[in-house]
Design a protein around this motif. Structure first.
Motif, PDB file in Angstrom:
ATOM      1  N   THR A  59       0.827  -1.200   0.000  1.00 14.33           N
ATOM      2  CA  THR A  59       0.000   0.000   0.000  1.00 14.33           C
ATOM      3  C   THR A  59       0.863   1.251   0.000  1.00 14.33           C
ATOM      4  OG1 THR A  59      -1.747  -1.186   1.152  1.00 14.33           O
ATOM      5  CG2 THR A  59      -1.806   1.213   1.261  1.00 14.33           C
ATOM      6  N   SER A  60       1.981   1.218   0.723  1.00 12.17           N
ATOM      7  CA  SER A  60       2.845   2.400   0.764  1.00 12.17           C
ATOM      8  C   SER A  60       3.469   2.676  -0.601  1.00 12.17           C
ATOM      9  CB  SER A  60       3.922   2.259   1.840  1.00 12.17           C
ATOM     10  OG  SER A  60       4.789   1.187   1.540  1.00 12.17           O
ATOM     11  N   ASN A  61       3.801   1.620  -1.335  1.00 10.46           N
ATOM     12  CA  ASN A  61       4.334   1.808  -2.693  1.00 10.46           C
ATOM     13  C   ASN A  61       3.269   2.383  -3.612  1.00 10.46           C
ATOM     14  OD1 ASN A  61       6.868   0.857  -2.011  1.00 10.46           O
ATOM     15  ND2 ASN A  61       6.478  -1.204  -2.762  1.00 10.46           N
ATOM     16  N   LYS A  62       2.046   1.887  -3.459  1.00 11.80           N
ATOM     17  CA  LYS A  62       0.938   2.410  -4.256  1.00 11.80           C
ATOM     18  C   LYS A  62       0.733   3.879  -3.957  1.00 11.80           C
ATOM     19  CE  LYS A  62      -4.062   1.987  -4.835  1.00 11.80           C
ATOM     20  NZ  LYS A  62      -5.293   1.414  -4.291  1.00 11.80           N
ATOM     21  N   GLN A  63       0.748   4.240  -2.689  1.00  9.16           N
ATOM     22  CA  GLN A  63       0.558   5.636  -2.280  1.00  9.16           C
ATOM     23  C   GLN A  63       1.687   6.521  -2.820  1.00  9.16           C
ATOM     24  OE1 GLN A  63      -2.078   6.902  -0.747  1.00  9.16           O
ATOM     25  NE2 GLN A  63      -1.233   8.956  -0.748  1.00  9.16           N
ATOM     26  N   ALA A  64       2.913   6.050  -2.721  1.00  5.00           N
ATOM     27  CA  ALA A  64       4.059   6.815  -3.224  1.00  5.00           C
ATOM     28  C   ALA A  64       3.954   7.014  -4.729  1.00  5.00           C
ATOM     29  CB  ALA A  64       5.362   6.105  -2.861  1.00  5.00           C
ATOM     30  N   TYR A  65       3.535   5.976  -5.432  1.00  2.21           N
ATOM     31  CA  TYR A  65       3.379   6.062  -6.883  1.00  2.21           C
ATOM     32  C   TYR A  65       2.294   7.072  -7.246  1.00  2.21           C
ATOM     33  CZ  TYR A  65       2.828   4.435 -11.712  1.00  2.21           C
ATOM     34  OH  TYR A  65       2.764   4.358 -13.082  1.00  2.21           O
ATOM     35  N   GLN A  66       1.174   7.035  -6.531  1.00  2.00           N
ATOM     36  CA  GLN A  66       0.089   7.984  -6.779  1.00  2.00           C
ATOM     37  C   GLN A  66       0.543   9.412  -6.515  1.00  2.00           C
ATOM     38  OE1 GLN A  66      -3.153   6.747  -4.286  1.00  2.00           O
ATOM     39  NE2 GLN A  66      -3.494   4.879  -5.438  1.00  2.00           N
ATOM     40  N   GLU A  67       1.289   9.620  -5.446  1.00  2.00           N
ATOM     41  CA  GLU A  67       1.776  10.964  -5.124  1.00  2.00           C
ATOM     42  C   GLU A  67       2.732  11.468  -6.202  1.00  2.00           C
ATOM     43  OE1 GLU A  67       3.339  10.626  -1.155  1.00  2.00           O
ATOM     44  OE2 GLU A  67       1.339  10.382  -0.291  1.00  2.00           O
ATOM     45  N   LYS A  68       3.565  10.583  -6.710  1.00  2.00           N
ATOM     46  CA  LYS A  68       4.493  10.951  -7.792  1.00  2.00           C
ATOM     47  C   LYS A  68       3.710  11.373  -9.033  1.00  2.00           C
ATOM     48  CE  LYS A  68       7.458   8.653 -11.035  1.00  2.00           C
ATOM     49  NZ  LYS A  68       7.945   7.370 -11.489  1.00  2.00           N
ATOM     50  N   LEU A  69       2.693  10.588  -9.393  1.00  2.00           N
ATOM     51  CA  LEU A  69       1.887  10.908 -10.561  1.00  2.00           C
ATOM     52  C   LEU A  69       1.129  12.220 -10.370  1.00  2.00           C
ATOM     53  CD1 LEU A  69       0.421   7.404 -11.495  1.00  2.00           C
ATOM     54  CD2 LEU A  69       2.396   8.559 -12.493  1.00  2.00           C
ATOM     55  N   LEU A  86      -5.378   8.136 -13.199  1.00  2.00           N
ATOM     56  CA  LEU A  86      -4.968   8.268 -11.802  1.00  2.00           C
ATOM     57  C   LEU A  86      -6.134   7.938 -10.874  1.00  2.00           C
ATOM     58  CD1 LEU A  86      -2.860   8.953  -9.688  1.00  2.00           C
ATOM     59  CD2 LEU A  86      -3.441  11.367  -9.973  1.00  2.00           C
ATOM     60  N   SER A  87      -7.321   8.373 -11.216  1.00  2.00           N
ATOM     61  CA  SER A  87      -8.506   8.056 -10.411  1.00  2.00           C
ATOM     62  C   SER A  87      -8.759   6.549 -10.366  1.00  2.00           C
ATOM     63  CB  SER A  87      -9.737   8.773 -10.958  1.00  2.00           C
ATOM     64  OG  SER A  87      -9.618  10.157 -10.766  1.00  2.00           O
ATOM     65  N   GLU A  88      -8.604   5.892 -11.518  1.00  2.00           N
ATOM     66  CA  GLU A  88      -8.753   4.431 -11.567  1.00  2.00           C
ATOM     67  C   GLU A  88      -7.740   3.767 -10.644  1.00  2.00           C
ATOM     68  OE1 GLU A  88      -8.699   2.360 -15.382  1.00  2.00           O
ATOM     69  OE2 GLU A  88      -9.543   4.152 -16.305  1.00  2.00           O
ATOM     70  N   LEU A  89      -6.530   4.260 -10.719  1.00  2.00           N
ATOM     71  CA  LEU A  89      -5.451   3.704  -9.916  1.00  2.00           C
ATOM     72  C   LEU A  89      -5.739   3.877  -8.426  1.00  2.00           C
ATOM     73  CD1 LEU A  89      -2.600   2.465 -10.545  1.00  2.00           C
ATOM     74  CD2 LEU A  89      -1.704   4.725 -10.043  1.00  2.00           C
ATOM     75  N   LYS A  90      -6.218   5.051  -8.065  1.00  2.00           N
ATOM     76  CA  LYS A  90      -6.517   5.324  -6.654  1.00  2.00           C
ATOM     77  C   LYS A  90      -7.625   4.425  -6.127  1.00  2.00           C
ATOM     78  CE  LYS A  90      -5.060  10.147  -6.443  1.00  2.00           C
ATOM     79  NZ  LYS A  90      -5.494  11.543  -6.282  1.00  2.00           N
ATOM     80  N   SER A  91      -8.596   4.110  -6.964  1.00  2.00           N
ATOM     81  CA  SER A  91      -9.728   3.311  -6.502  1.00  2.00           C
ATOM     82  C   SER A  91      -9.470   1.805  -6.611  1.00  2.00           C
ATOM     83  CB  SER A  91     -10.996   3.686  -7.266  1.00  2.00           C
ATOM     84  OG  SER A  91     -10.866   3.351  -8.623  1.00  2.00           O
ATOM     85  N   ALA A  92      -8.377   1.420  -7.241  1.00  2.00           N
ATOM     86  CA  ALA A  92      -8.070   0.000  -7.406  1.00  2.00           C
ATOM     87  C   ALA A  92      -7.603  -0.596  -6.080  1.00  2.00           C
ATOM     88  CB  ALA A  92      -6.981  -0.186  -8.464  1.00  2.00           C
ATOM     89  N   SER A  93      -7.864  -1.864  -5.930  1.00  2.00           N
ATOM     90  CA  SER A  93      -7.400  -2.562  -4.733  1.00  2.00           C
ATOM     91  C   SER A  93      -5.874  -2.643  -4.759  1.00  2.00           C
ATOM     92  CB  SER A  93      -7.989  -3.967  -4.680  1.00  2.00           C
ATOM     93  OG  SER A  93      -7.423  -4.768  -5.707  1.00  2.00           O
ATOM     94  N   ASP A  94      -5.320  -2.981  -3.600  1.00  2.00           N
ATOM     95  CA  ASP A  94      -3.862  -3.096  -3.518  1.00  2.00           C
ATOM     96  C   ASP A  94      -3.333  -4.163  -4.466  1.00  2.00           C
ATOM     97  OD1 ASP A  94      -3.735  -1.096  -1.660  1.00  2.00           O
ATOM     98  OD2 ASP A  94      -3.592  -2.427   0.068  1.00  2.00           O
ATOM     99  N   ASP A  95      -4.120  -5.193  -4.707  1.00  6.45           N
ATOM    100  CA  ASP A  95      -3.688  -6.254  -5.613  1.00  6.45           C
ATOM    101  C   ASP A  95      -3.856  -5.874  -7.079  1.00  6.45           C
ATOM    102  OD1 ASP A  95      -3.067  -7.903  -3.447  1.00  6.45           O
ATOM    103  OD2 ASP A  95      -5.093  -8.747  -3.394  1.00  6.45           O
ATOM    104  N   ALA A  96      -4.893  -5.107  -7.407  1.00  4.33           N
ATOM    105  CA  ALA A  96      -5.226  -4.821  -8.805  1.00  4.33           C
ATOM    106  C   ALA A  96      -4.521  -3.591  -9.373  1.00  4.33           C
ATOM    107  CB  ALA A  96      -6.726  -4.649  -8.951  1.00  4.33           C
TER     108      ALA A  96
END
Length: 96
Positions: free
Chosen positions: A3-13, A60-70
């Motif tokens: 989840t932290s990697n996902k969050q970091a990636y979203q913040e970068k984008l 980015l919105s799709e990415l934010k709403s995706a599960s940690d696995d998806a």
């Protein structure tokens, strides 16, 4: 990825989108200072950039709403949208 990697990636984008938004605003300012014929061309270019920007925001919105696995599965499409917007902004900036 976690989840932290996902969050970091979203913040970068998001940071990159914010930067590109500022770049588009700068192009709008240049367009307003151009002569009438050039303004028309610039405004068409800016509309194209806005469309690419909207696509990137949607990804980015799709990415934010995706599960940690998806979310990892969406990463490729997101990066493609980013590449398209990045190329278009660079091209427009070079022409302006």
């Amino acid at each position: 990825m976690s989840t932290s990697n996902k969050q970091a990636y979203q913040e970068k984008l998001q940071a990159q989108l914010d930067e590109w938004s500022a770049d588009i605003d700068k192009l709008k300012a240049k367009a307003r200072q151009a002569d009438a014929d050039a303004q028309l061309d610039y405004n068409q270019e800016i509309e194209t950039l806005k469309a690419y920007q909207a696509q990137a925001n949607a990804k980015l919105s799709e990415l934010k709403s995706a599960s940690d696995d998806a979310w990892q599965d969406l990463k490729g499409g997101t990066e493609e949208a980013w590449k398209t917007l990045q190329t278009a902004i660079k091209s427009a900036a070079d022409r302006f």
